[in-house]
Every structure is written in structure tokens, then in C-alpha cells.
Design a protein around this motif. Structure first.
Motif, short mmCIF file in Angstrom:
data_model
loop_
_atom_site.label_atom_id
_atom_site.label_comp_id
_atom_site.label_asym_id
_atom_site.label_seq_id
_atom_site.Cartn_x
_atom_site.Cartn_y
_atom_site.Cartn_z
N LEU A 165 0.82 -1.22 0.00
CA LEU A 165 0.00 0.00 0.00
C LEU A 165 0.85 1.27 0.00
O LEU A 165 0.32 2.37 -0.04
CB LEU A 165 -0.93 0.01 1.22
CG LEU A 165 -2.09 -1.00 1.19
CD1 LEU A 165 -2.79 -1.05 2.53
CD2 LEU A 165 -3.08 -0.66 0.10
N GLY A 166 2.15 1.12 0.09
CA GLY A 166 3.04 2.28 0.05
C GLY A 166 3.41 2.77 1.43
O GLY A 166 3.60 3.98 1.61
N SER A 173 -8.65 6.51 2.42
CA SER A 173 -8.36 6.03 1.07
C SER A 173 -9.39 4.99 0.63
O SER A 173 -9.97 4.30 1.45
CB SER A 173 -6.95 5.45 1.00
OG SER A 173 -6.79 4.44 1.94
N ILE A 175 -9.68 1.70 -1.59
CA ILE A 175 -8.76 0.70 -2.15
C ILE A 175 -9.57 -0.41 -2.82
O ILE A 175 -10.46 -0.99 -2.19
CB ILE A 175 -7.88 0.11 -1.03
CG1 ILE A 175 -7.04 1.23 -0.40
CG2 ILE A 175 -6.99 -1.00 -1.54
CD1 ILE A 175 -6.67 0.98 1.01
N ASP A 321 -8.52 5.26 -5.18
CA ASP A 321 -7.15 5.75 -4.92
C ASP A 321 -6.10 4.69 -5.22
O ASP A 321 -5.02 4.99 -5.71
CB ASP A 321 -7.00 6.14 -3.44
CG ASP A 321 -7.89 7.29 -3.06
OD1 ASP A 321 -7.94 8.26 -3.83
OD2 ASP A 321 -8.55 7.23 -2.01
N VAL A 322 -6.43 3.46 -4.85
CA VAL A 322 -5.45 2.37 -4.97
C VAL A 322 -6.11 1.17 -5.64
O VAL A 322 -7.25 0.83 -5.32
CB VAL A 322 -4.93 1.94 -3.57
CG1 VAL A 322 -3.89 0.83 -3.69
CG2 VAL A 322 -4.35 3.12 -2.81
N LEU A 324 -5.29 -2.82 -6.29
CA LEU A 324 -4.38 -3.95 -6.07
C LEU A 324 -4.94 -5.15 -6.82
O LEU A 324 -6.14 -5.36 -6.84
CB LEU A 324 -4.31 -4.30 -4.58
CG LEU A 324 -3.91 -3.21 -3.59
CD1 LEU A 324 -3.89 -3.79 -2.18
CD2 LEU A 324 -2.53 -2.67 -3.94
N PRO A 339 0.22 -3.70 -6.72
CA PRO A 339 -0.52 -2.46 -6.98
C PRO A 339 -0.38 -2.06 -8.45
O PRO A 339 0.73 -2.09 -8.98
CB PRO A 339 0.17 -1.42 -6.07
CG PRO A 339 1.48 -2.01 -5.71
CD PRO A 339 1.50 -3.46 -6.06
N LYS A 341 -2.20 0.77 -9.41
CA LYS A 341 -2.38 2.22 -9.26
C LYS A 341 -2.27 2.50 -7.78
O LYS A 341 -2.83 1.77 -6.97
CB LYS A 341 -3.76 2.62 -9.79
CG LYS A 341 -4.15 4.03 -9.41
CD LYS A 341 -5.54 4.38 -9.90
CE LYS A 341 -5.93 5.74 -9.40
NZ LYS A 341 -7.27 6.14 -9.85
N ASN A 342 -1.53 3.52 -7.41
CA ASN A 342 -1.43 3.88 -6.00
C ASN A 342 -1.17 5.37 -5.85
O ASN A 342 -0.10 5.85 -6.21
CB ASN A 342 -0.32 3.06 -5.33
CG ASN A 342 -0.38 3.16 -3.82
OD1 ASN A 342 -1.16 3.96 -3.28
ND2 ASN A 342 0.40 2.37 -3.13
N THR A 347 4.05 1.80 -7.48
CA THR A 347 3.40 0.59 -7.99
C THR A 347 4.44 -0.51 -8.25
O THR A 347 4.13 -1.52 -8.86
CB THR A 347 2.62 0.87 -9.29
OG1 THR A 347 3.49 1.54 -10.19
CG2 THR A 347 1.39 1.70 -9.05
#
Ligand code: TYD
Ligand code: MG
Length: 547
Positions: A165-166, A173, A175, A321-322, A324, A339, A341-342, A347
Motif C-alpha cells: 500500500l506504500g 483512502s 482501495i 485511490d489504490v 491492487l 498495486p 495504481k497507487n 506501484t
């Protein structure tokens, strides 16, 4: 397929009959007292929790748009089910991604409402007060460190998910977790829910609401039991009515909300059945507003259908937003969480898990999953080389096997590699590298039934053939990336940095790449991996098969 849909619709309507939140511990208690599970009263979920100001300051009705107002005519647009591109009229092919027959009709309620709806996907969660003024960056980030801002996910499992998730879970967020049916999305989210609910050294336990439109609370409860999840703060709720879900969430004030899946929830005010494009888009926009207003992170499960259903996660990827993706081979217990897009991190991360009897477990040595087919003798097994290929924005490692045998009646056989490409590489090896393989039958195979369609795999094919012919095993932890030209030169391929960082993350120690990119890759400072640049096949042979 049709019978499956029928079953699903029946199950879905059964689930609609019951809608109750229930905490996992209460589920256990009730199941042991009597076999029937009663719904808990609202006051039960109303017990004073340390509600954050953010969550009590919004109204659940506010985030659900009201489509009943206004009588103006509905607006129709055409949306590509592949990339989400929208047009005012029908086209035979999508003008953005050029796919044919992917444009689907999308009705957006009344014109006044569509304004509300589109605002919902974009800006309506922002504060409306005119008094809010633009702020200087320095005053926004003053005193906030990345570490403090994120909700930490403790433990080995939490660390792995947090990394993907960074660096932990960003409050507010949205997800989306996509993946094939049965890959383990619900299992993953139940585990995430439990660790968030349990809290960490820094945070007290807090409620987490797990909503399923697919399973009953008893089914989720028994799964949690099997996975030995014992937290008191995990609340289970089986419902598909999004407004009801958000009302319950408002009362419970959870630390996180999980919706399994976005294809099963619906809004009464929106036309179309659950899972349809309109419902999926509006429900996601509503959940985005919920997440932003309440600061509660929301996880969504999104199904990927083989037929590329219009309600698939591709359309949602623009809103959330994210994103996975959970991946895994059919007969393998390994699961990759990637991921694509994050908004809060890179990613390039990759989570590696193994599905066990008691849920998903972190794989401590991820490089092992690709070498697991090899036995401990693999160090003496010649003809194996690892290639790094991309699939969209995703990179993965595959194993190329070669066998050079003299005296066989078959001269050449390839499996998983384009025959013309293999012929070319073999010819270049003979002519430009002076490898005398004319007398040999050559067999090429890509392990696990995968297909190598990219030229980035050329170097691995050449290395595997050399390894088998020279009977010189390539040591563990070496990967090959590069295209081979007719002159025997090693050429670069797109996204070298992403490929090499994936290799490094998977615990490899050496990566053979084209000489032209050696410097820039070394500058990445991926300490754990040695970058070896080669200009041509002769240099490859000298670098790998000497000494
Ligand atoms: P699930 O999470 O239901 O998949 P999804 O939500 O993506 O459809 O996972 C289903 C599969 O996971 C099922 O085939 C059984 C397996 N599984 C285990 O092997 N061990 C476990 O502890 C659990 C809960 C599931
Ligand atoms: Mg599921």
C-alpha cells in the motif's frame, strides 16, 4: 454460467432478507448459545467508542446522492468496458483503446442528477464552505510525518500488506482489490480487517466493519474461526443495501470499512441491478465520498470476469485511490498482491503470500516461489534461465528451460516460445557467438505452461540454450533481461527499471542486462542486486559461463 447466475441471484435475494451487523465475538457466543443468530439492536453498535470527530461530522444521507429530485430526461452515454472511455454516441470501436465492440450504453439518471453524480465522482466530498482558503504546502505538511499519518498494519502479514500500500494504510483512502474468483480476496480482507481491529502498540483496538453481499455472517464467522481470528472488534454485516451499510457504519464509527464486493451492493435511488455499470459507478462514487468525508479507509473487492464484464474493476480504477491485483497460478498456493495504481505510493511493490490451511501467510523468501519447482539439485541442472516479462504494467518472472540433445529424431521443438523467435535466436547463437549446436536437437519450454511473448525474454532463451549445450548450470538468483538482434547484439527493452527492481525485490542477486542501460540501472542503487551489462552474446557467454 447461466445456472451459476441463477444460484447467485437466489443467494443474493436470501442475503437481502437479513441485514444485521454482528461482532465476531458475539457471533461465536450466539452460535454456541443457540444456533440462531439474531440481529443486534442499534444501541448495541451505538456503544460509546472513541469516535473521531471526522466520522460524526458527516451525515450518511449526505454521501448517498438523491436521484428522486427533478424529472428531467435521462442522459445516455456510451462507455468502453475495456478502458472506461466515454462517448456521447455509439461507435463500433473505442476511440481511446481501439478495441472493437466494447462500447456499452450507460444511462445516468436525470440531467440534474447526473451533475450530482459526476460531481460525486470528482469533487463533492470536498468541504463546501466558501471560507475554506487555499493553504501553503508548508503549513499543510507541517508536523505531519508519513509514519504518523498512516494507519500502521502490525505483524509480518501487516508489514507485507502495508508495503504494497506504500507504507501503511492512508486514512480516507478507497482501495480496490481485484482478482479471479476463488483467488483469496475475501480471505485477504478478513485478515486485514482483523489486524486493523486488533490495533498495534501505537493504537488501541477499534471496530472494523466487514460487509459481505456474498456470504452470510455465519459463513464469514466460520471462515474467521478456521483462520483463528479472535478479535473482539471485528463486526460482520451481511447486506447489499449501500445506504443501510453506510448508516450502520456511521453508528459504529469503524477504523476501516470493507465491502465484499462492489458488484453486490446497490443504491435504491440508482437505476439498474447490482453489478451493472451504473450501480457500480455510483456505489463506488458514494463510497469515495464516504471515505473522504469520514476519513475511514474503505476496501472494495472487485471481480474480474473472463468476458470482461462492463461492471469490472477497469471502470472503477479511475475513481479509486489504490488498485491492487491478486494473482496466482491455478495449481499454485502462492498469491501475488500487486498495486497497479497507487496515489499514496509506488506501484513497484509486490506482496507475496502463500495460501495455507489457516489463511494467507507471508512468504519469507519470495525468490523461492519461482525456484520451488527446482529441487535442491538445481545448482547442477543445466538449461534453466529466468526471464523478466511485463504484462501491462505488471512484471513477472518466468523460467525458460532448454535441452540440447544429440542424436534425437526431432530437430527442434518449442513450447511457450514463438517458434520463429526461437529459430532466430538459435541461428544467431550459431553464427554470431560461434556455438556449434547444429548437430543437436533443441527443445525449449517455458515452465508452468506460461507463454513468453516478449522480446525481453530473448536473453534468457539464449542463456538457457548455452547452459544446456555447455552443460554449465546457471547459478541461483540470476535473471536475464534483453532483446537479441541479428548481429548478436543485446538490445534494451522498455521499462528496464521496473523489471530490474522487481527482480531485486524477489531476492535475486544478479541481473544480466544490455550494456547500454547498465549505468542507469546501477544508478538506481539497488544494493542487493549486481547489474551485469553485456554488449553481445559473446559477452554474455564470457560473463555467465566462464570460471
Ligand atoms: P476466497 O477468499 O473465498 O476467494 P475470493 O474471495 O477471491 O473468491 O478464497 C477461496 C479459496 O481460498 C478457496 O478455494 C479455499 C482457499 N482457502 C484456503 O486454502 N485456506 C483458507 O484458510 C481459506 C480461508 C481459504
Ligand atoms: Mg470472496
Amino acid at each position: 454460467m447461466r445456472s451459476l447466475r441463477c444460484l447467485y441471484t437466489r443467494a443474493h435475494s436470501l442475503l437481502l432478507l437479513r441485514s444485521s451487523t454482528i461482532s465476531l465475538s458475539r457471533f461465536r457466543r450466539l452460535s454456541s448459545d443457540s444456533l440462531s443468530v439474531n440481529s443486534i439492536s442499534d444501541s448495541d453498535t451505538d456503544k460509546p467508542k472513541d469516535k473521531s470527530d471526522a466520522i460524526s461530522s458527516w451525515n450518511p444521507r449526505e454521501v448517498v446522492m438523491n436521484n428522486k429530485k427533478g424529472k428531467s430526461k435521462s442522459k445516455t452515454s456510451w462507455v468502453c468496458e475495456g478502458c472506461g472511455h466515454s462517448e456521447g454516441q455509439w461507435w463500433g470501436s473505442c476511440r481511446a483503446c481501439n478495441k472493437v465492440g466494447t462500447m456499452r450504453r450507460f444511462s445516468q439518471g436525470s440531467s440534474t442528477d447526473s451533475a450530482t453524480a459526476s460531481a460525486g465522482t470528482g469533487l463533492s466530498w470536498l468541504p463546501e464552505q466558501a471560507a475554506v482558503q487555499p493553504l501553503k504546502l508548508s503549513s499543510v505538511i507541517h508536523g505531519i510525518t508519513q509514519h504518523q499519518w498512516r494507519i500502521s498494519l502490525p505483524g509480518l502479514f501487516g508489514n507485507e500488506v502495508g508495503r504494497v500500500l506504500g507504507g501503511g494504510l492512508a486514512p480516507g483512502s478507497l482501495i480496490l482489490i481485484g482478482g479471479d474468483p476463488g483467488i483469496g480476496k475475501s480471505t485477504l480482507l478478513l485478515q486485514i480487517a482483523s489486524i486493523i481491529a486488533e490495533g498495534s502498540d501505537l493504537a488501541q483496538p477499534a471496530p472494523v466493519l466487514y460487509v459481505s453481499g456474498e456470504e452470510s455472517v455465519e459463513q464469514i464467522g466460520s471462515r474467521a474461526d478456521r483462520m483463528k481470528i479472535e478479535t473482539d472488534e471485528l463486526y460482520l454485516f451481511s447486506s447489499s443495501d449501500l445506504q443501510d451499510i453506510l448508516t450502520k457504519a456511521h453508528r459504529l464509527s469503524p477504523r476501516a470499512l470493507i465491502i465484499d464486493s462492489i458488484q453486490t451492493v446497490y443504491l435504491k435511488e440508482v437505476t439498474g441491478s447490482a453489478g451493472g455499470l451504473t450501480q457500480v459507478k455510483e456505489c463506488t462514487s458514494t463510497l469515495l465520498r464516504f471515505a473522504k468525508k469520514s476519513n475511514v479507509p474503505v476496501f472494495l473487492v472487485g471481480h474480474v470476469t473472463k468476458a470482461g464484464d462492463i461492471a469490472g474493476p477497469r471502470v472503477l480504477e479511475h475513481i479509486v485511490d489504490v488498485v491492487l491485483y491478486m494473482e496466482g497460478e491455478e495449481h499454485s498456493t502462492y498469491r501475488l498482491l500487486r498495486p497497479v495504481k497507487n496515489r499514496f505510493g509506488s506501484t513497484d511493490e509486490l506482496g507475496v503470500f502463500e495460501m495455507s490451511q489457516s489463511g494467507l501467510e507471508v512468504v519469507s523468501n519470495p525468490s523461492g516461489i519461482f525456484l520451488s519447482q527446482q529441487n535442491s539439485d538445481s545448482d547442477v541442472l543445466a538449461g534453466l534461465a529466468v526471464a523478466v516479462v511485463m504484462d501491462g504494467s505488471r512484471s513477472f518472472l518466468i523460467e525458460v528451460q532448454a535441452l540440447c540433445a544429440s542424436g534425437s529424431t526431432v530437430s527442434r521443438h518449442v513450447n511457450g516460445v514463438q517458434a520463429s523467435r526461437a529459430d532466430m535466436i538459435i541461428a544467431v547463437l550459431m553464427k554470431q557467438a560461434g556455438l556449434r549446436i547444429q548437430e543437436n536437437a533443441i527443445f525449449l519450454n517455458v515452465a508452468n505452461g506460461m507463454a513468453l511473448s516478449e522480446t525481453a525474454g530473448d536473453l534468457a532463451i539464449a542463456a538457457a540454450i548455452c547452459s544446456s549445450f555447455l552443460e554449465f548450470p546457471i547459478p541461483h538468483g540470476v535473471a536475464f533481461i534483453g532483446e537479441i538482434g541479428l548481429g548478436g547484439e543485446v538490445r534494451t527493452v522498455p521499462r528496464m527499471e521496473k523489471r530490474v527492481s522487481t527482480v531485486a525485490k524477489l531476492g535475486f542477486t544478479k541481473c544480466v542486462v544490455p550494456k547500454s542501460v547498465e549505468k542507469s540501472l546501477k544508478a538506481l542503487d539497488l544494493k542487493e542486486i549486481e547489474i551485469i551489462g553485456c554488449r553481445n552474446l559473446k559477452e554474455l557467454i564470457n560473463a555467465v559461463f566462464r570460471g
